[in-house]
Design a protein around this motif. Structure first.
Motif, PDB file in Angstrom:
ATOM      1  N   ARG A  17       7.223 -26.115   2.283  1.00 20.40           N
ATOM      2  CA  ARG A  17       6.484 -27.105   1.484  1.00 20.40           C
ATOM      3  C   ARG A  17       7.282 -27.645   0.308  1.00 20.40           C
ATOM      4  N   GLN A  18       8.466 -27.092   0.058  1.00 17.92           N
ATOM      5  CA  GLN A  18       9.216 -27.523  -1.119  1.00 17.92           C
ATOM      6  C   GLN A  18      10.422 -28.361  -0.704  1.00 17.92           C
ATOM      7  N   LEU A  19      11.580 -27.740  -0.503  1.00 17.12           N
ATOM      8  CA  LEU A  19      12.789 -28.497  -0.178  1.00 17.12           C
ATOM      9  C   LEU A  19      12.889 -28.707   1.328  1.00 17.12           C
ATOM     10  N   ASP A  20      12.738 -29.945   1.777  1.00 12.29           N
ATOM     11  CA  ASP A  20      12.872 -30.218   3.207  1.00 12.29           C
ATOM     12  C   ASP A  20      14.327 -30.048   3.612  1.00 12.29           C
ATOM     13  N   GLY A  21      14.550 -29.367   4.723  1.00 13.62           N
ATOM     14  CA  GLY A  21      15.912 -29.084   5.162  1.00 13.62           C
ATOM     15  C   GLY A  21      16.448 -27.769   4.616  1.00 13.62           C
ATOM     16  N   ALA A  22      15.656 -27.087   3.796  1.00 12.78           N
ATOM     17  CA  ALA A  22      16.081 -25.761   3.320  1.00 12.78           C
ATOM     18  C   ALA A  22      16.175 -24.800   4.508  1.00 12.78           C
ATOM     19  N   ALA A  23      17.032 -23.804   4.353  1.00 15.28           N
ATOM     20  CA  ALA A  23      17.249 -22.818   5.413  1.00 15.28           C
ATOM     21  C   ALA A  23      15.968 -22.058   5.726  1.00 15.28           C
ATOM     22  N   ALA A  24      15.847 -21.620   6.971  1.00 16.24           N
ATOM     23  CA  ALA A  24      14.720 -20.778   7.366  1.00 16.24           C
ATOM     24  C   ALA A  24      14.763 -19.472   6.576  1.00 16.24           C
ATOM     25  N   ALA A  25      13.592 -19.032   6.136  1.00 12.82           N
ATOM     26  CA  ALA A  25      13.546 -17.805   5.330  1.00 12.82           C
ATOM     27  C   ALA A  25      14.086 -16.613   6.123  1.00 12.82           C
ATOM     28  N   LEU A  26      13.723 -16.515   7.402  1.00 11.42           N
ATOM     29  CA  LEU A  26      14.179 -15.364   8.193  1.00 11.42           C
ATOM     30  C   LEU A  26      15.704 -15.353   8.305  1.00 11.42           C
ATOM     31  N   ASP A  27      16.297 -16.551   8.412  1.00 13.42           N
ATOM     32  CA  ASP A  27      17.757 -16.622   8.515  1.00 13.42           C
ATOM     33  C   ASP A  27      18.445 -16.144   7.233  1.00 13.42           C
ATOM     34  N   CYS A  28      17.763 -16.293   6.094  1.00 20.70           N
ATOM     35  CA  CYS A  28      18.360 -15.898   4.805  1.00 20.70           C
ATOM     36  C   CYS A  28      18.196 -14.400   4.520  1.00 20.70           C
ATOM     37  N   LEU A  29      17.286 -13.782   5.241  1.00 24.35           N
ATOM     38  CA  LEU A  29      16.919 -12.398   4.919  1.00 24.35           C
ATOM     39  C   LEU A  29      18.079 -11.396   5.031  1.00 24.35           C
ATOM     40  N   PRO A  30      18.865 -11.392   6.130  1.00 21.14           N
ATOM     41  CA  PRO A  30      19.903 -10.351   6.230  1.00 21.14           C
ATOM     42  C   PRO A  30      20.923 -10.405   5.092  1.00 21.14           C
ATOM     43  N   ALA A  31      21.326 -11.620   4.677  1.00 15.12           N
ATOM     44  CA  ALA A  31      22.323 -11.718   3.597  1.00 15.12           C
ATOM     45  C   ALA A  31      21.744 -11.239   2.268  1.00 15.12           C
ATOM     46  N   VAL A  32      20.457 -11.512   2.045  1.00 13.02           N
ATOM     47  CA  VAL A  32      19.820 -11.027   0.811  1.00 13.02           C
ATOM     48  C   VAL A  32      19.764  -9.498   0.840  1.00 13.02           C
ATOM     49  N   ARG A  33      19.376  -8.959   1.973  1.00 13.27           N
ATOM     50  CA  ARG A  33      19.305  -7.494   2.080  1.00 13.27           C
ATOM     51  C   ARG A  33      20.681  -6.873   1.833  1.00 13.27           C
TER      52      ARG A  33
END
Ligand code: FNR
Length: 381
Positions: free
Chosen positions: A277-293
């Motif tokens: 709902r915020q930045l269109d074209g932002a990365a999928a949250a699930l795709d960002c999860l492993p790097a954050v972990r």
């Protein structure tokens, strides 16, 4: 699941579907188009909303057979509380826009299942009213940090005083998203005065209002303090002056932001793109999860939301490094369709599928789900 089968083919007549991905169509049929556009819509082209779902679909589960587990443990210890399952209800604003009981019905539906509700700053009932309706378990308060620090401190102190057990600071909303559905309908609940209960009940907010202020003056005053693009990481320590509650930062996608959250004293991060709902074209949250972990290490609390629809989605998110997930639109759709029982139904379906998934995959506990139970789509080497 057993109850449903035992009740037989007529046992569920007239009840909500158990397919949580089908709820959106059911809701489309009952809500006014402007309200449906607000709850279901995303920013821009909708690319991020689709990416959230695609990211889940691109992972496949790789089950192990004849594992012998006869019991599944869904429980999780999080920030000093034991949860019955690794699922919370995401903060969603202005819930009376979809059902007249709004957040009161939601917090009761959550309590029926024992899962924590995260109350939005922009709720249609005040945080004290929601606290009075809540069950005994943990419940969190989500802060949109207004541009007036005295008001921010007042909201935080009220949340602590009324028994909220953690504070969630949402950081992916320095401005409203560009949402064509809302723009085309000229509709936002907050502009209509729905979702401002925490403000109209706040002594600091009220003191700044002109005498005999009508609803329009309230919205104007809120618009003045809403949005705070000047916020920086070093300001998190101000929150620490106002409250001793555990603090989670919601809306982190970049691993460096996760590290800044850790460095500035946060107790957890929520990997999220606000459900697209915020930045269109932002990365999928699930795709960002492993790097954050990987960035924050094994023991720091990492939660995720955006796109979770099924019990298998929960399993995938946990296998990729989340301790727990937040569910957004599906429970709101349950609320829209059937109030408290609707919320309860959605949560029960999600947990039932998660429970079955653990058995099918060959895993005894949500805490031991790991990447060895996942495979990318396509032939395996
Ligand atoms: C939200 N979300 C949100 N987040 C937040 O921190 N404060 C808020 O007030 C709101 N309000 C809100 C309204 C509506 C209608 C929606 C759909 C979402 C975002 C929410 O907490 C969560 O990040 C997403 O909903 C998760 O994505 P899914 O599960 O909806 O795909």
């Amino acid at each position: 699941v057993r109850e449903i089968y035992l009740a037989g083919p007529d046992g569920r007549e007239g009840q909500l579907t158990t397919d949580l991905t089908a709820l959106e169509d059911a809701v489309r049929a009952v809500l006014p188009p402007a309200v449906f556009g607000f709850v279901a819509g995303g920013s821009g082209t909708g690319a991020t909303g689709r990416a959230n779902r695609d990211a889940f679909d691109q992972w496949r589960l790789l089950p192990r057979a004849l594992h012998g587990f006869t019991r599944r443990d869904l429980t999780l210890d999080l920030l000093g509380h034991r949860l019955p399952a690794p699922v919370l209800l995401a903060p969603i604003s202005a819930q009376t826009a979809v059902h007249h009981e709004g957040e009161i019905a939601t917090v009761r539906g959550a309590a029926d299942v024992g899962l924590p509700f995260v109350l939005s700053s922009y709720s249609s009932h005040s945080l004290e009213e929601v606290a009075a309706a809540a069950g005994p378990g943990p419940r969190w308060f989500q802060l949109y940090w207004p541009s007036d620090d005295e008001l921010a401190a007042s909201l935080v102190r009220r949340a602590e005083a009324s028994g909220y057990t953690a504070l969630v600071l949402t950081v992916d909303n320095p401005s409203v998203g560009y949402r064509p559905a809302d723009l085309d309908h000229g509709y936002l609940p907050l502009i209509r005065g729905t979702g401002l209960a925490n403000y109209t009940s706040d002594p600091v907010f009220r003191a700044a209002l002109p005498p005999n202020a009508g609803p329009e003056a309230v919205v104007r005053q809120w618009a003045q303090v809403n949005g705070n693009p000047s916020l920086t990481w070093d300001r998190l320590n101000r929150l620490r002056e106002w409250t001793g509650l555990p603090l989670l930062v919601k809306g982190v996608l970049h691993p460096d932001d996760a590290l800044l959250a850790v460095a500035n004293g946060a107790d957890g991060v929520i990997v999220s793109n606000h459900g697209g709902r915020q930045l269109d074209g932002a990365a999928a949250a699930l795709d960002c999860l492993p790097a954050v972990r990987t960035a924050v290490g094994n023991t720091f609390p990492v939660l995720m939301d955006s796109g979770v629809r099924t019990g298998t989605d929960v399993a995938k998110a946990l296998a990729l490094g989340a301790d727990a997930v937040l569910l957004g639109r599906p429970y709101l759709y349950g609320l829209a369709l059937d109030g408290r029982p609707g919320v309860r139904h959605v949560l029960q379906c999600l947990l039932a599928e998660l429970d079955l998934t653990l058995t099918q995959i060959g895993c005894g506990s949500v805490r031991s789900l790991g990447p060895e139970l996942l495979a990318p789509a396509g032939p395996l080497g």
